[in-house]
Enzyme design. Structure first.
Site, PDB file in Angstrom:
ATOM      1  N   GLY A 207       0.774  -1.232   0.000  1.00 10.58           N
ATOM      2  CA  GLY A 207       0.000   0.000   0.000  1.00 10.58           C
ATOM      3  C   GLY A 207       0.802   1.277   0.000  1.00 10.58           C
ATOM      4  N   LYS A 210       3.905   1.285  -4.611  1.00 10.35           N
ATOM      5  CA  LYS A 210       4.878   0.695  -5.533  1.00 10.35           C
ATOM      6  C   LYS A 210       4.281   0.547  -6.931  1.00 10.35           C
ATOM      7  CE  LYS A 210       5.363  -2.885  -2.850  1.00 10.35           C
ATOM      8  NZ  LYS A 210       4.526  -2.468  -1.715  1.00 10.35           N
ATOM      9  N   HIS A 426     -12.586   0.357  32.284  1.00  6.92           N
ATOM     10  CA  HIS A 426     -11.421  -0.184  31.591  1.00  6.92           C
ATOM     11  C   HIS A 426     -10.763   0.909  30.741  1.00  6.92           C
ATOM     12  CE1 HIS A 426      -9.240  -3.491  29.399  1.00  6.92           C
ATOM     13  NE2 HIS A 426      -9.149  -2.519  28.509  1.00  6.92           N
ATOM     14  N   GLU A 427     -11.571   1.576  29.948  1.00  2.69           N
ATOM     15  CA  GLU A 427     -11.005   2.605  29.065  1.00  2.69           C
ATOM     16  C   GLU A 427     -10.443   3.766  29.869  1.00  2.69           C
ATOM     17  OE1 GLU A 427     -10.354   1.900  26.141  1.00  2.69           O
ATOM     18  OE2 GLU A 427     -11.581   0.088  26.099  1.00  2.69           O
TER      19      GLU A 427
END
Ligand code: ADP
Ligand code: MG
Ligand code: ZN
Length: 631
Positions: A207, A210, A426-427
């Site tokens: 990606g 090339k 948690h976050e």
């Protein structure tokens, strides 16, 4: 890429067989028609017919089938082999004025004979052709184009890509400018005595552009571009790949100046002798043919071979020798500046809101390659279209970026209240540590809206700049904040869920890297343990060969374990010390579902009293959920 001409034709044997059976069918029905008015009779009746002078003509087939035509026109037929060579009988018939005709094969069962004789031949021929292909690489088939290269030829005029479409790799464009000039005028260029590389190898992660740059070279020079993927060469029949290589070069030479582009070169160009099952296999033959073709043309013919790979490490060394792919260009993942330019290229012609800041878009897409950026812009344009907006807005871009990183948001996904509370804490565990620890990346966004397959929520932390070197304190803090999610769950709910498994995996990988590769453990010392094999691009799993003793292995393991444990304790300690703040933030996040990085750091800077007022006064915050932490 829509209008390329595919030059492949299928196996030529297929149509022949079809024609053969069609013809057979027609003949069978015709002969059946004929047979309807031929009466089968026995020998006695035949003799009666002849002796009573009822017939006008007789047809004697060498196979012994005799057919007679009566005076009324009726045909009779009988198996009478003795009549075939009975000269006196035949002469007597001739004397009676009866027309005599000898035929070579039986009219009645000629098609069965045909089947019996021809079918095996056809089948044999089929096998013979396939054998021929195996041994001669297809050259033995006259007129057959089964072996023809499936090369795609881009019509330079229709799908013209130029250097303007390629951004952020100016040095590479400069390097390739020579090639462009050469292709524009091969004779003149060579007359100057300048030597041009025969082959150019483009290496780099997927990606990164090339294929795009190779097409741009063809577009700039306005020459045909012959495109073929390495996997096209590797076919079922041995030798077909090699024949395709020869065809590809033949075709390009006939239309020179031209560019031949071989994508996924590693599919054919892997080190020889590396595969199982002996050396003489299809891939090797194909590779040899490629080497021969590359040696066999003069650069003055105006042919330039370009190839792309994301595994330059596995290529056969012979490919890289002078006179073959003697120029190597590495295309890396774009940095901030390059991303900005690539974004600009893809925004060309798109209707975007006037407040779009390309720089900040580039900043929020670290690690994106050109293909990701193209994807992001398309996704944003789609979102805007879906909402029937005239312009693509900043929100569209942000949503598109998140989609690419973690998959589309799924607001409809049903999550229990309890689960949502766990995810919230948690976050926040990640985010609070990310904010408080000095060496972590700033928090960009916290969300508990589920996305993609796995993430129930996530905290996005982005570096402010592209980083090539990461310091030890940064790694340490990163590990602590990775463990923050689970630490928060344990502090608040006193139970452990499966939601942290990915965090733990990443933290453990980082610690292992620090201990065994980066020499960041005092006990183990500055030694790189284990030899890297295989993958060369970071980010993929590394396979290591063990080059250390059992004792060292134990030491490494115990070092990793104690490192993780102490980081986890540190995470728990910091979060416990900020428990009240975490609870207030949890109420806010639980109700709002998302907090931006900016708002989050403002909330972290407030005093607890200020924060309480801020949270309570928000319209969207439901006071009932104040009991969240006691769930
Ligand atoms: P590769 O061959 O390296 O896997 P491609 O050339 O197929 O990558 O790139 C895919 C797409 O990504 C291109 O069609 C283009 O739209 C976009 N792209 C990649 N690199 C660039 C770049 N440097 N400038 C502009 N667009 C790019
Ligand atoms: Mg490609
Ligand atoms: Zn997590």
């Amino acid at each position: 890429m829509a209008d390329n001409k595919k030059q492949r034709s299928g196996s030529f044997l297929g149509p022949i067989l079809i024609y053969f059976f069609l013809a057979l069918l027609i003949f069978i029905s015709i002969s059946q028609l004929n047979r309807t008015n031929v009466l089968e009779i026995n020998y006695t009746d035949l003799m009666n017919l002849i002796n009573n002078d009822f017939i006008i003509s007789i047809q004697i087939d060498v196979s012994g089938l005799v057919q007679v035509k009566a005076k009324n026109g009726q045909l009779f037929q009988c198996y009478a082999p003795t009549l075939v060579f009975d000269q006196t009988f035949v002469r007597a018939l001739a004397n009676d004025g009866i027309k005599i005709e000898y035929t070579k094969s039986s009219a009645g069962s000629w098609w069965i004979t045909l089947l019996i004789y021809v079918l095996p031949i056809v089948i044999l021929m089929f096998f013979w052709f396939s054998m021929l292909k195996r041994t001669t690489g297809g050259e033995g088939i006259p007129g057959g184009n089964y072996r023809k290269s499936p090369a795609k030829k881009y019509d330079a005029k229709k799908t013209r890509v130029t250097f303007k479409d390629v951004a952020g790799i100016d040095e590479i464009k400069d390097e390739l400018m020579d090639i462009v000039n050469f292709l524009k005028d091969p004779k003149g260029f060579s007359a100057l005595g300048a030597r041009i590389p025969k082959g150019i190898l483009l290496a780099g992660p997927p990606g990164t552009g090339k294929t795009l740059i190779a097409r741009a070279v063809a577009g700039e020079a306005n020459v045909p571009f012959y495109f073929m993927s390495g996997s096209d060469f590797v076919e079922l029949f041995v030798g077909v790949g090699a024949a395709r290589v020869r065809d590809l070069f033949r075709e390009a030479k006939a239309n020179s100046p031209a560019i031949i582009f071989i994508d996924e070169l590693d599919a054919v160009g892997r080190q020889r002798g590396a595969g199982l099952g002996g050396g003489h296999d299809e891939r090797e033959q194909t590779l040899n043919a490629l080497l021969v073709e590359m040696d066999g043309f003069d650069p003055r013919e105006g042919i330039v071979v370009m190839a792309a790979t994301n595994r330059p490490d596995v290529l056969d060394k012979a490919l890289l020798r002078p006179g073959r792919f003697d120029k190597k260009i590495y295309i890396d993942v774009p940095d901030l500046k390059a991303r900005e330019e690539i974004i600009k290229v893809h925004l060309r012609g798109k209707r975007i809101a006037p407040d779009i800041d390309v720089k900040s878009l580039a900043r929020s897409t670290p690690g994106f390659v050109g293909a990701d950026i193209e994807n992001m812009v398309n996704e944003a344009a789609l979102l805007a279209a879906r909402e029937n907006r005239d312009f693509i807005t900043n929100e569209d871009f942000q949503e598109a970026i998140e989609r690419i990183i973690v998959g589309p948001a799924r607001k409809s996904r049903k999550i229990s209240e309890k689960e949502r509370k766990i995810v919230t804490y948690h976050e926040l565990g990640h985010a609070i540590l990310g904010y408080l620890l000095p060496y972590t990346y700033p928090v960009h966004k916290i969300t508990i809206i589920p996305r993609g397959q796995a993430a129930l929520g996530y905290t996005m932390q982005l570096p402010t700049e592209d980083r090539f070197l990461i310091t030890e304190p940064e790694l340490k803090d990163q590990i602590v904040s990775l463990l923050g999610g689970r630490a928060a769950e344990e502090i608040v709910f006193n139970e452990i869920t499966t939601g942290a498994s990915n965090d733990l995996k990443r933290a453990t990988e980082l610690v292992r890297e620090m201990v065994t590769q980066l020499g960041m453990s005092e006990k183990i010392g500055p030694i790189a343990w284990g030899e890297e094999v295989g993958e060369i691009f970071l980010g993929r799993e590394l396979t290591r060969m063990k080059n250390f003793s059992q004792k060292t292995a134990q030491e490494i393991d115990s070092e990793i374990k104690s490192y993780i444990l102490s980081s986890y304790e540190k995470a728990k300690k910091i979060l416990s010390n900020n428990r009240e703040r975490m609870d207030l933030l949890a109420i806010y996040l639980y109700n709002k579902e998302e907090i931006s990085g900016k708002e989050f750091s403002e909330m972290m800077e407030m005093s607890l009293e200020e924060l309480k007022v801020y949270v309570m006064n928000d319209e969207e915050v439901n006071v009932k959920s104040l009991t969240i932490s006691y769930a």
